[in-house]
Design an enzyme around this catalytic site. Structure first.
Site, short mmCIF file in Angstrom:
data_model
loop_
_atom_site.label_atom_id
_atom_site.label_comp_id
_atom_site.label_asym_id
_atom_site.label_seq_id
_atom_site.Cartn_x
_atom_site.Cartn_y
_atom_site.Cartn_z
N ASN A 81 4.70 -2.32 9.80
CA ASN A 81 5.05 -1.08 9.11
C ASN A 81 6.57 -1.05 9.01
OD1 ASN A 81 5.78 1.49 8.42
ND2 ASN A 81 4.22 2.48 9.70
N ASP A 123 8.04 -3.38 -5.98
CA ASP A 123 6.68 -2.87 -5.79
C ASP A 123 6.33 -1.79 -6.80
OD1 ASP A 123 7.18 -4.47 -3.64
OD2 ASP A 123 7.21 -2.87 -2.16
N SER A 178 0.84 -1.20 0.00
CA SER A 178 0.00 0.00 0.00
C SER A 178 0.88 1.25 0.00
CB SER A 178 -0.92 0.01 1.23
OG SER A 178 -0.15 -0.04 2.40
#
Ligand code: GLA
Length: 457
Positions: free
Chosen positions: A232, A189, A145
């Protein structure tokens, strides 16, 4: 929304999500958006923690993405709002863009993308922008994300400032500029977010960056499941410790083989210099590196460097405290995983009768290596992977950085329903917190399309 744009710019019909976001933009800023931008998340099928070592990986984009509205002005500020009330509004002057590594707030990822484009083009006066962002990728779950946000921001900043770039070029810029947040990720990514195409997974190669179609076998689907432990990576040093361990292992292997070790930084470079196979690299790891963790003193002595040089040249800002480094285990994982990626691609290419079983086996080996050698799993993720295998998956593994987040499982199509039911019952139902998260935590995914600028039709 068009999900397979052949170019970086395409048109969009105002579907429900776009319309809702458009309304939010009008309400917030009193005018309509000029354009939209979106960037997808990804699931990595195989090839974990090897992109930053220079090795190819095999991800596909997922349907979940970040979508943003954009209006452009000359007010000299960037104004951001998010449809998720958890993420507070943020305004910053275009002349004062700063990214605080010690406080990884959502908007800093956006600013990474802005800064990447600004620096690439040397833009002295950035266009003012007003944006509303809407994300459907579960955060801190290994589905990228944060990189999708960086990519979306890079893309819309490019458009707002009337610049243009190829997909390869913008992917490379976004991979680099995400380092401003402090995590030294590879380029997987951002590359898949831009270079994805609907219906196909991609083998992503680096140096030079290339994305090659990989046809997944018929007869199986990929299911993503979240273990509901958040990770995270910018808020902890796990990730950078692995990057640093791989960098030090590179130096130690290179030195042992009399290579010019000071100019080599990635494990793939050692293989390229020695011109040997991945199998031979595995033997070299066993021969040169011991399994006990290395102390700082031993590393300095072997390389002939001072403790200060170790800190400045090899460690990152957030790994200065680390005293011991597991070089043998990390290097074995990297070379073994690089080999598995090539085997996975070759099975997809040649489609033998037992394709599904072979791919499943490779995924299982990958998970074992991540768990045992790279130590980037966690008990909840291991438990979920076990449950997925018992529920009918032929292969299951952690995906993304790890230490929490998602598993990806390969499930024969005919077993899909019973698989979902069994995983629900064994993993999500017993825990009320997981039950409430189940809807966005357990889903099938097909290869989705890549990032694009959208102009309303
Ligand atoms: C994160 C990084 C990627 C990659 C994966 C692990 O997602 O951003 O570059 O290293 O972890 O495979």
């Amino acid at each position: 929304m068009t999900t397979n744009p052949p170019k970086l710019k395409t048109t969009v019909a105002a579907n429900e999500r776009v319309q809702k976001l458009k309304n939010a933009h009008e309400q917030k800023y009193g005018k309509s958006p000029l354009f939209y931008a979106y960037a997808p998340g990804r699931v990595n099928l195989i090839g974990e923690h090897i992109d930053y070592c220079g090795y190819s990986v095999l991800p596909m984009a997922i349907e979940q993405n970040i979508l943003a509205t954009v209006s452009v002005n000359d007010a000299g500020t960037i104004q951001l709002a998010n449809t998720n009330p958890h993420y507070k509004d943020f305004t910053v002057s275009c002349a004062d863009i700063k990214i605080d590594r010690d406080d990884p707030q959502w908007y800093y990822y956006f600013l990474c993308g802005v800064k990447g484009i600004q620096e690439n083009f040397g833009i002295s006066h950035l266009a003012g922008m007003q944006c509303v962002l809407d994300g459907t990728i579960p955060p801190s779950s290994g589905l990228s994300s944060s990189s999708a946000l960086v990519c979306c921001a890079g893309l819309l900043t490019m458009e707002a400032n009337n610049k243009s770039l190829s997909k390869v070029a913008i992917a490379e810029i976004c991979a680099k500029c995400e380092h401003y947040i402090g995590t030294e990720g590879g380029g997987m990514d951002q590359s898949i977010s831009f270079m994805a195409e609907e219906g196909t997974a991609k083998l992503i190669e680096f140096n030079p960056l290339r994305a090659i179609d990989v046809k997944l076998p018929d007869g199986a689907v990929f299911v993503i499941s979240n273990c509901c432990v958040e990770m995270n990576k910018a808020a902890s040093s796990h990730f950078n410790i692995r990057v640093v361990e791989c960098r030090i292992a590179t130096k130690m292997l290179a030195k042992a083989r009399n290579l010019e070790w000071s100019r080599l930084f990635k494990l793939a470079q050692v293989q390229a210099e020695l011109k040997v196979s991945l199998g031979e690299m595995l033997s070299l790891v066993d021969e040169v590196l011991h399994t006990e963790p290395y102390s700082r003193e031993e590393i300095c002595k072997t390389l002939g460097i001072t403790p200060e040089e170790l800190c400045t040249d090899l460690l990152s800002a957030n790994t200065q405290h680390v005293t011991h480094f597991k070089l043998h285990q990390r290097a074995r994982h990297v070379y073994g995983e690089a080999e598995r990626v090539l085997q996975f691609e070759s099975v997809c290419d040649s489609e033998p009768a037992e394709s599904i079983q072979l791919l499943g086996d490779l995924m299982n080996q990958s998970h074992a290596s991540c768990r045992n050698l790279y130590e980037c799993s966690c008990p909840e993720l291991d438990q979920l992977v076990d449950i997925c295998l018992k529920s009918g998956a032929v292969g299951s593994r952690l995906t993304g950085a790890g230490w929490g987040g998602c598993a990806v499982s390969m499930v024969p199509t005919e077993k899909m329903d019973s698989f979902l039911q069994a995983v629900r019952k064994a993993f999500y139902a017993p825990d009320p917190r997981k039950t409430t998260m189940e809807k966005q935590s357990l889903f099938m995914s097909k290869p989705g399309g890549g990032a694009a600028i959208l102009i309303e039709e």
